[in-house]
Write a protein that holds these residues in place. Structure first.
Motif, PDB file in Angstrom:
ATOM      1  N   UNK A  14       0.804  -1.228   0.000  1.00  0.00           N
ATOM      2  CA  UNK A  14       0.000   0.000   0.000  1.00  0.00           C
ATOM      3  C   UNK A  14       0.837   1.277   0.000  1.00  0.00           C
ATOM      4  N   UNK A  15       2.132   1.176   0.204  1.00  0.00           N
ATOM      5  CA  UNK A  15       2.945   2.379   0.361  1.00  0.00           C
ATOM      6  C   UNK A  15       3.027   3.228  -0.913  1.00  0.00           C
ATOM      7  N   UNK A  16       3.024   2.606  -2.088  1.00  0.00           N
ATOM      8  CA  UNK A  16       2.983   3.388  -3.338  1.00  0.00           C
ATOM      9  C   UNK A  16       1.684   4.182  -3.415  1.00  0.00           C
ATOM     10  N   UNK A  17       0.581   3.521  -3.118  1.00  0.00           N
ATOM     11  CA  UNK A  17      -0.717   4.195  -3.135  1.00  0.00           C
ATOM     12  C   UNK A  17      -0.757   5.299  -2.073  1.00  0.00           C
ATOM     13  N   UNK A  18      -0.153   5.050  -0.932  1.00  0.00           N
ATOM     14  CA  UNK A  18      -0.095   6.051   0.130  1.00  0.00           C
ATOM     15  C   UNK A  18       0.657   7.289  -0.353  1.00  0.00           C
ATOM     16  N   UNK A  19       1.794   7.075  -1.000  1.00  0.00           N
ATOM     17  CA  UNK A  19       2.587   8.201  -1.491  1.00  0.00           C
ATOM     18  C   UNK A  19       1.811   9.023  -2.519  1.00  0.00           C
ATOM     19  N   UNK A  20       1.125   8.355  -3.442  1.00  0.00           N
ATOM     20  CA  UNK A  20       0.339   9.064  -4.448  1.00  0.00           C
ATOM     21  C   UNK A  20      -0.861   9.757  -3.794  1.00  0.00           C
ATOM     22  N   UNK A  21      -1.450   9.119  -2.802  1.00  0.00           N
ATOM     23  CA  UNK A  21      -2.574   9.716  -2.085  1.00  0.00           C
ATOM     24  C   UNK A  21      -2.159  10.987  -1.352  1.00  0.00           C
ATOM     25  N   UNK A  22      -0.961  10.983  -0.803  1.00  0.00           N
ATOM     26  CA  UNK A  22      -0.440  12.188  -0.157  1.00  0.00           C
ATOM     27  C   UNK A  22      -0.370  13.321  -1.175  1.00  0.00           C
ATOM     28  N   UNK A  23       0.118  13.016  -2.379  1.00  0.00           N
ATOM     29  CA  UNK A  23       0.183  14.032  -3.444  1.00  0.00           C
ATOM     30  C   UNK A  23      -1.215  14.530  -3.808  1.00  0.00           C
ATOM     31  N   UNK A  24      -2.167  13.613  -3.899  1.00  0.00           N
ATOM     32  CA  UNK A  24      -3.549  14.013  -4.198  1.00  0.00           C
ATOM     33  C   UNK A  24      -4.058  14.975  -3.124  1.00  0.00           C
ATOM     34  N   UNK A  25      -3.854  14.603  -1.870  1.00  0.00           N
ATOM     35  CA  UNK A  25      -4.308  15.435  -0.768  1.00  0.00           C
ATOM     36  C   UNK A  25      -3.636  16.797  -0.740  1.00  0.00           C
ATOM     37  N   UNK A  26      -2.361  16.817  -1.089  1.00  0.00           N
ATOM     38  CA  UNK A  26      -1.598  18.062  -1.133  1.00  0.00           C
ATOM     39  C   UNK A  26      -2.208  19.031  -2.143  1.00  0.00           C
ATOM     40  N   UNK A  27      -2.653  18.493  -3.273  1.00  0.00           N
ATOM     41  CA  UNK A  27      -3.180  19.338  -4.351  1.00  0.00           C
ATOM     42  C   UNK A  27      -4.622  19.792  -4.102  1.00  0.00           C
TER      43      UNK A  27
END
Length: 186
Positions: A14-27
């Motif tokens: 899940x860590x790849x998805x977590x990293x991309x999700x962080x980017x989504x949340x940031x934007x």
């Protein structure tokens, strides 16, 4: 594969998805629960689908490579883990986009779940209840990705590379554990 090992594997995947999700949340200007559920649903759904597909592929070749299955699991998990560690240190920032459009989410969901496909192939060679495995992987990824949207919205990309590093280390250690168990060391 016991439940604790499966849970640790799910967190690592899940860590790849977590990293991309962080980017989504940031934007996102505002990371609502609905948006977090959408992101979690995409990533969790694909993280559950890909091991199932990998398992189906792996069972087609199981009889031919049973003697070396533990080495295959070790090598695949090692490569996936090493790639995640490399990505954690490469320093490239992922472009943050708040879009939840079908096309973008589909591409991101597939890209972050390719490693789960390879893990699914290894499941065919191990004693794994595939339904339990895909449920644990899917639910863990859903929760972690949804939480990642909220974290990204609050903290930004501070934890992105650490998440990928942790995921890579977890996958490598699981590969070593599988190898050592099959060699009779553990």
């Amino acid at each position: 594969m016991d439940l604790m090992t499966l849970f640790i594997l799910a967190v690592g995947l899940a860590m790849d998805a977590f990293a991309v999700s962080i980017c989504k949340g940031l934007a996102m200007k505002e990371a609502t629960v609905g948006k977090a559920v959408i992101v979690g649903g995409w990533f969790g759904g694909f993280q559950a689908l890909m091991p199932a597909l990998g398992f189906l592929l792996g069972t087609q070749f199981q009889k031919q490579i049973t003697a070396i299955d533990h080495w295959i699991a070790f090598i695949l998990l090692g490569i996936i883990g090493a790639n995640m560690i490399k990505e954690a240190f490469c320093g490239e920032e992922e472009e943050a986009s708040s879009s939840l459009e079908f096309r973008e989410m589909l591409v991101l969901a597939i890209a972050t779940s390719i490693d789960a496909l390879a893990v699914g192939i290894t499941f065919a060679f191990l004693k794994v209840n595939i339904l339990a495995a895909i449920a644990v992987i899917g639910v863990c990824t859903f929760l972690i990705a949804a939480f990642g949207v909220k974290i990204g919205n609050i903290f930004g990309t501070k934890y992105q590379s650490k998440a990928e590093l942790a995921g890579g280390v977890i996958l490598i250690l699981l590969g070593i554990k599988i190898l050592l168990e099959h060699l009779g060391v553990l």
